[in-house]
Motif scaffolding. Structure first.
Motif, mmCIF file in Angstrom:
data_model
loop_
_atom_site.group_PDB
_atom_site.id
_atom_site.type_symbol
_atom_site.label_atom_id
_atom_site.label_comp_id
_atom_site.label_asym_id
_atom_site.label_seq_id
_atom_site.Cartn_x
_atom_site.Cartn_y
_atom_site.Cartn_z
ATOM 1 N N THR A 168 17.317 -3.169 24.488
ATOM 2 C CA THR A 168 16.047 -2.832 23.860
ATOM 3 C C THR A 168 16.155 -1.501 23.122
ATOM 4 O OG1 THR A 168 15.237 -1.686 25.827
ATOM 5 C CG2 THR A 168 14.664 -4.003 25.617
ATOM 6 N N LEU A 169 15.456 -1.412 22.018
ATOM 7 C CA LEU A 169 15.212 -0.149 21.351
ATOM 8 C C LEU A 169 13.731 0.141 21.511
ATOM 9 C CD1 LEU A 169 17.173 -0.261 17.970
ATOM 10 C CD2 LEU A 169 17.637 1.173 19.955
ATOM 11 N N LEU A 226 17.632 3.707 23.465
ATOM 12 C CA LEU A 226 18.316 2.465 23.837
ATOM 13 C C LEU A 226 18.235 2.261 25.346
ATOM 14 C CD1 LEU A 226 20.392 0.115 23.263
ATOM 15 C CD2 LEU A 226 22.166 1.826 23.683
ATOM 16 N N GLY A 227 17.926 1.032 25.724
ATOM 17 C CA GLY A 227 18.004 0.629 27.128
ATOM 18 C C GLY A 227 18.739 -0.697 27.206
ATOM 19 N N TYR A 228 19.453 -0.928 28.298
ATOM 20 C CA TYR A 228 20.160 -2.203 28.451
ATOM 21 C C TYR A 228 20.524 -2.435 29.900
ATOM 22 C CZ TYR A 228 24.408 0.638 28.575
ATOM 23 O OH TYR A 228 25.351 1.561 28.907
ATOM 24 N N TRP A 229 20.741 -3.706 30.210
ATOM 25 C CA TRP A 229 21.286 -4.096 31.512
ATOM 26 C C TRP A 229 22.092 -5.368 31.326
ATOM 27 C CZ3 TRP A 229 20.035 -8.920 33.229
ATOM 28 C CH2 TRP A 229 18.869 -9.500 32.732
ATOM 29 N N CYS A 254 23.216 -0.781 17.763
ATOM 30 C CA CYS A 254 23.345 0.420 16.929
ATOM 31 C C CYS A 254 23.546 0.056 15.463
ATOM 32 C CB CYS A 254 24.482 1.301 17.436
ATOM 33 S SG CYS A 254 24.078 2.141 18.983
ATOM 34 N N GLN A 255 24.326 -0.979 15.197
ATOM 35 C CA GLN A 255 24.527 -1.417 13.810
ATOM 36 C C GLN A 255 23.206 -1.885 13.203
ATOM 37 O OE1 GLN A 255 27.634 -4.316 13.235
ATOM 38 N NE2 GLN A 255 27.097 -4.618 11.095
ATOM 39 N N ALA A 256 22.432 -2.655 13.955
ATOM 40 C CA ALA A 256 21.129 -3.113 13.454
ATOM 41 C C ALA A 256 20.176 -1.936 13.263
ATOM 42 C CB ALA A 256 20.532 -4.135 14.418
#
Length: 109
Positions: free
Chosen positions: A7-8, A21-24, A43-45
């Motif tokens: 997620t951003l 940025l968050g992620y799991w 990050c590219q997006a």
């Protein structure tokens, strides 16, 4: 089955042009490079589709695996924040990271 999520959030445009940025990744899918690839694609997006300049992320100090994902994805540690997140019933110290996506001037700014 969902292997993970990225997620951003806290997307701020204008002069700041930054997001968090968050992620799991599900434990059954770790150590396959999915987190690293996912972080790189987000990050590219953020750069190419959203025109962001910077993405920030944080990890609990003990989470060496997530810190490795961020470093492999071009993030640098910029500090440590005491008692930053409430996880597992207590306040946790976190390492703070950022990735600068580009330094070029953007049209209209």
């Amino acid at each position: 089955m969902i292997a993970g999520e990225f997620t951003l959030s806290t997307i701020i445009l204008g002069a700041f042009r930054s997001a968090t940025l968050g992620y799991w990744i599900d434990v059954g899918y770790t150590r396959r490079g999915l987190a690293t690839r996912g972080v790189q694609q987000v990050c590219q997006a953020a750069r190419d589709e959203m025109g962001l300049h910077r993405v920030e992320a944080s990890t609990i100090v003990a989470n060496a695996a997530s810190q490795g994902v961020l470093r492999k994805s071009g993030f640098e540690q910029i500090g440590t924040a005491p008692r930053y997140l409430h996880v597992g019933g207590e306040w946790q110290d976190c390492h703070l990271f950022q990735r600068i996506l580009h330094d070029e001037a953007l049209p209209g700014l």
